[in-house]
Each structure stands twice: as structure tokens, then as C-alpha cells.
Design an enzyme around this catalytic site. Structure first.
Site, PDB file in Angstrom:
ATOM      1  CD  GLU A 120      43.977  65.490  38.296  1.00 48.77           C
ATOM      2  OE1 GLU A 120      42.900  66.077  38.151  1.00 48.77           O
ATOM      3  OE2 GLU A 120      44.275  64.444  37.665  1.00 48.77           O
ATOM      4  CD  GLU A 140      46.925  65.669  33.151  1.00 48.10           C
ATOM      5  OE1 GLU A 140      47.924  66.403  32.990  1.00 48.10           O
ATOM      6  OE2 GLU A 140      46.631  65.181  34.246  1.00 48.10           O
TER       7      GLU A 140
HETATM    8  C1  1HE Z   1      53.507  54.031  33.486  1.00 51.41           C
HETATM    9  C2  1HE Z   1      53.184  55.378  33.764  1.00 51.41           C
HETATM   10  C3  1HE Z   1      51.814  55.760  33.681  1.00 51.41           C
HETATM   11  C4  1HE Z   1      55.312  55.150  33.964  1.00 51.41           C
HETATM   12  N1  1HE Z   1      50.922  54.808  33.353  1.00 51.41           N
HETATM   13  N2  1HE Z   1      52.586  53.138  33.147  1.00 51.41           N
HETATM   14  N3  1HE Z   1      51.295  60.414  33.270  1.00 51.41           N
HETATM   15  C5  1HE Z   1      52.275  60.630  32.404  1.00 51.41           C
HETATM   16  O1  1HE Z   1      52.092  60.972  31.273  1.00 51.41           O
HETATM   17  C6  1HE Z   1      53.670  60.335  32.923  1.00 51.41           C
HETATM   18  C7  1HE Z   1      54.263  59.183  32.185  1.00 51.41           C
HETATM   19  N4  1HE Z   1      55.493  58.726  32.812  1.00 51.41           N
HETATM   20  C8  1HE Z   1      56.683  59.344  32.631  1.00 51.41           C
HETATM   21  O2  1HE Z   1      56.801  60.401  32.041  1.00 51.41           O
HETATM   22  C9  1HE Z   1      57.880  58.663  33.209  1.00 51.41           C
HETATM   23  O3  1HE Z   1      57.561  57.288  33.436  1.00 51.41           O
HETATM   24  C10 1HE Z   1      58.365  59.254  34.568  1.00 51.41           C
HETATM   25  C11 1HE Z   1      58.988  60.636  34.318  1.00 51.41           C
HETATM   26  C12 1HE Z   1      57.251  59.357  35.591  1.00 51.41           C
HETATM   27  C13 1HE Z   1      59.454  58.314  35.189  1.00 51.41           C
HETATM   28  O4  1HE Z   1      60.460  58.075  34.215  1.00 51.41           O
HETATM   29  P1  1HE Z   1      61.431  56.807  34.394  1.00 51.41           P
HETATM   30  O5  1HE Z   1      62.461  56.881  33.304  1.00 51.41           O
HETATM   31  O6  1HE Z   1      61.904  56.756  35.820  1.00 51.41           O
HETATM   32  O7  1HE Z   1      60.495  55.502  34.224  1.00 51.41           O
HETATM   33  P2  1HE Z   1      59.933  54.822  32.866  1.00 51.41           P
HETATM   34  O8  1HE Z   1      60.998  53.911  32.280  1.00 51.41           O
HETATM   35  O9  1HE Z   1      59.369  55.829  31.948  1.00 51.41           O
HETATM   36  O10 1HE Z   1      58.728  53.960  33.424  1.00 51.41           O
HETATM   37  C14 1HE Z   1      58.910  52.761  34.175  1.00 51.41           C
HETATM   38  C15 1HE Z   1      57.697  51.888  33.916  1.00 51.41           C
HETATM   39  O11 1HE Z   1      56.536  52.526  34.429  1.00 51.41           O
HETATM   40  C16 1HE Z   1      57.426  51.672  32.426  1.00 51.41           C
HETATM   41  O12 1HE Z   1      56.828  50.413  32.291  1.00 51.41           O
HETATM   42  P3  1HE Z   1      57.695  49.127  31.775  1.00 51.41           P
HETATM   43  O13 1HE Z   1      56.695  48.007  31.758  1.00 51.41           O
HETATM   44  O14 1HE Z   1      58.246  49.505  30.446  1.00 51.41           O
HETATM   45  O15 1HE Z   1      58.785  48.938  32.818  1.00 51.41           O
HETATM   46  C17 1HE Z   1      56.392  52.731  32.113  1.00 51.41           C
HETATM   47  O16 1HE Z   1      55.602  52.415  30.996  1.00 51.41           O
HETATM   48  C18 1HE Z   1      55.571  52.704  33.392  1.00 51.41           C
HETATM   49  N5  1HE Z   1      54.836  53.938  33.614  1.00 51.41           N
HETATM   50  N6  1HE Z   1      54.319  56.041  34.050  1.00 51.41           N
HETATM   51  C19 1HE Z   1      51.315  53.549  33.083  1.00 51.41           C
HETATM   52  N7  1HE Z   1      51.401  56.997  33.962  1.00 51.41           N
HETATM   53  C20 1HE Z   1      42.455  61.270  36.478  1.00 51.41           C
HETATM   54  S1  1HE Z   1      43.090  61.911  35.072  1.00 51.41           S
HETATM   55  C21 1HE Z   1      44.798  62.058  35.304  1.00 51.41           C
HETATM   56  C22 1HE Z   1      45.454  62.188  33.987  1.00 51.41           C
HETATM   57  C23 1HE Z   1      46.926  61.908  34.073  1.00 51.41           C
HETATM   58  O17 1HE Z   1      47.467  61.544  35.088  1.00 51.41           O
HETATM   59  S2  1HE Z   1      47.795  62.158  32.637  1.00 51.41           S
HETATM   60  C24 1HE Z   1      49.461  61.941  33.074  1.00 51.41           C
HETATM   61  C25 1HE Z   1      49.898  60.518  32.940  1.00 51.41           C
END
Ligand code: 1HE
Length: 265
Positions: A120, A140
């Protein structure tokens, strides 16, 4: 009158920026969380873009680390009630409105995850340069939520309603090549080359007449959304205003007196 330096000093720690000539390079700087967008970042984007003007003539927006942005910081959603949820989404709208309808063109450099709210945000930029590592998704539905950062308005205008529905309903992920074909990016470059490419484009934009850039950012999108008859009239008025500007007169004279660059491939 607050200066650019004041605005840069107020940036939250998750946003960093440096001015290179007339181009501001702005970075989502939260790589440990894949540049997930928290409230402080959204507020920081709104404040920075609402005050941008001279000496900045273009902005390049990139993400630190391997990903542009993993979207909404899911750890902040918590137990928000409906009213707080509306306010939260509206705060994203206000911030991204400042980007889309600000004073200067914005080029987003996309790589790795461009997901949910990250997509977005990318859609609020005017031009998107993607590196080959990029992937686009709207998870989402998997998370049980809905887009809230203007994606429902901007994304169908880029790729069509049906493609957005497909992305949301099936979790479809677009890669770099497909993303370029459907209009998610305008340029596709090798990994590591996005910033340089964006910078070249930004310098070109910065060299344009201010009024023409203003018309492209502010007037063109309004014409597109208006009925054709109003659109033609608005276009005529804008054309007359632009050509009456001294900048246009000087540039046209330069061409006729053989001082201006020709169009080349
Ligand atoms: C996060 C977030 C997040 C990572 N909020 N903490 N977005 C999503 O549903 C995408 C969620 N994220 C992923 O699918 C993956 O993290 C990725 C594909 C982006 C990257 O994968 P990777 O293997 O490189 O990283 P990871 O091990 O999954 O994440 C590293 C850290 O970032 C980990 O935290 P840690 O404390 O365990 O190290 C994750 O929890 C954190 N992290 N993404 C919070 N999104 C205005 S409305 C909009 C609505 C949306 O955007 S919905 C989509 C949300």
C-alpha cells in the site's frame, strides 16, 4: 517556518534520510522486523511529507536490509476496537495522502517483501523501481484483516480489481517479472541496482519545470478521476497555465535556439 533539518531531526528512529543534492533518500530503517510499519513510522512519514518542499525536488524511498516492507506491524494490532481501528486506518490514509499528493515526486525502490501495508505504501509513490528479489502479496485475508492503508483505492487503479481480489482471496504472490507485466513496477533491475536507478530517475524529475511536476502530481490524477468533459477543460486550463510560466518560455526558447537536449532513446 520549519526547515528541512527540523523535519529530519523529528524523524523517528525507524526512518532515516539523507539529502543528496535535490534528492532526499528516505529509508525504512527497521530491518530486524523486515521494515514492518508501526505507528511511529506512519506518523513520521506524514509529518515529513506534509512539510517537504525546497530544497528537496524528489524523494527516493527504500527499505534497509533485504526487504522493502512486511506491512503493518502485526504486534501493534492487539485488542483495538472498531473505533480505534477506523482511526488507525485513517492515520495511514492521511500519511499516504501526503506522499501521493505532496509537493515532490516519490520513487519507491522495491526488493524482497512488498507485502500488505508495504505494498500500500509502494502504491502511494509515483514511480516504482523493483529489484529481481521482489515479491508482492496481500496476506490480509490469511491474518483475518483487510487492507487499511489505501490499498483498496490505489491498487485496483494500478493492476485492476480482479487481480487485487485474486491476491487477497487466494494469497497469490507476484514475482518480479509478473509484477512488472501487471503494472506493480515500472522498472525492473538486478538486485542491488534499484537505488542507483531510482536516483537517476529522481535527478531527471528534479530537473523538470516545477509547475509541470506539480501539474503531473496534483492535476493529472484529478483529471483521471473526473468525467471526461471536466477532464478536457481542466487539461486545457492547466496547459495554458503551464505554458504561460516563465520557466516554460525559457525552455521553449532554448529548444528553438538549439540549446536544449533532443529526445533520445
Ligand atoms: C513482523 C512482521 C510484521 C516480520 N509485523 N513483525 N504482514 C504480513 O503478514 C507479513 C508477515 N511477515 C512475513 O511473512 C515474513 O516476516 C517476511 C516474508 C516478510 C520475511 O520473512 P523472513 O524469514 O525474512 O523474516 P521473519 O523471521 O519472518 O521475521 C523477522 C522478524 O520480523 C520476526 O520477529 P522476531 O522478533 O522473531 O525476530 C517477525 O516476527 C518480524 N516481523 N513481519 C510484525 N508484519 C494498514 S493495514 C495493512 C495490513 C497488512 O499489512 S497485513 C500484512 C502483514
Amino acid at each position: 517556518m520549519p526547515t528541512l533539518q527540523d523535519a529530519l531531526d523529528r524523524l523517528p528512529k525507524e526512518l532515516t534520510a539523507d539529502l543528496r543534492g535535490a534528492v532526499l533518500v528516505l529509508r525504512l530503517a527497521r530491518p530486524a522486523k523486515r521494515n514492518a510499519l508501526n505507528d511511529a513510522m506512519i506518523e513520521g512519514l506524514r509529518d515529513l511529507f506534509s512539510g517537504l518542499g525546497e530544497p528537496v525536488k524528489a524523494v527516493v524511498l527504500e527499505g534497509e536490509g533485504e526487504h522493502f516492507s512486511a506491512g503493518l506491524d502485526l504486534s501493534e494490532v492487539g485488542e483495538r476496537d472498531v473505533i480505534a481501528g477506523i482511526a488507525h486506518s485513517r492515520s495511514w490514509h492521511q500519511a499516504f495522502e501526503q506522499i501521493q499528493f505532496g509537493q515532490v515526486p516519490v520513487i519507491a525502490v522495491l526488493k524482497g517483501a512488498v507485502v500488505g501495508g508495504g505494498l500500500e505504501l509502494a502504491c502511494a509513490a509515483h514511480v516504482r523501481v523493483a529489484e529481481r528479489s521482489v515479491f508482492y502479496a496481500l496476506p490480509e485475508a490469511q491474518r483475518g484483516i483487510f487492507v487499511g492503508g489505501g490499498g483498496a483505492v490505489r491498487l485496483p487503479r494500478l493492476i485492476g480489481t480482479s487481480r487485487m481480489m485474486d491476491m487477497m482471496l487466494t494469497g497469490r504472490v507476484y514475482g518480479a517479472e509478473e509484477g512488472e507485466v501487471v503494472g506493480l513496477s515500472s522498472y525492473l533491475v538486478d538486485d542491488g541496482e534499484g537505488l542507483d536507478k531510482a536516483f537517476v530517475l529522481a535527478e531527471r524529475m528534479a530537473a523538470n519545470a516545477w509547475l509541470t511536476n506539480y501539474a503531473v502530481l496534483q492535476v493529472l490524477p484529478r483529471i483521471v478521476e473526473s468525467d471526461p468533459a471536466s477532464g478536457f477543460m481542466t487539461e486545457a486550463l492547466m496547459a495554458a497555465i503551464a505554458q504561460a510560466d516563465p520557466a516554460a518560455k525559457g525552455r521553449l526558447r532554448d529548444f528553438l535556439e538549439k540549446r536544449a537536449a533532443k529526445v533520445k532513446e
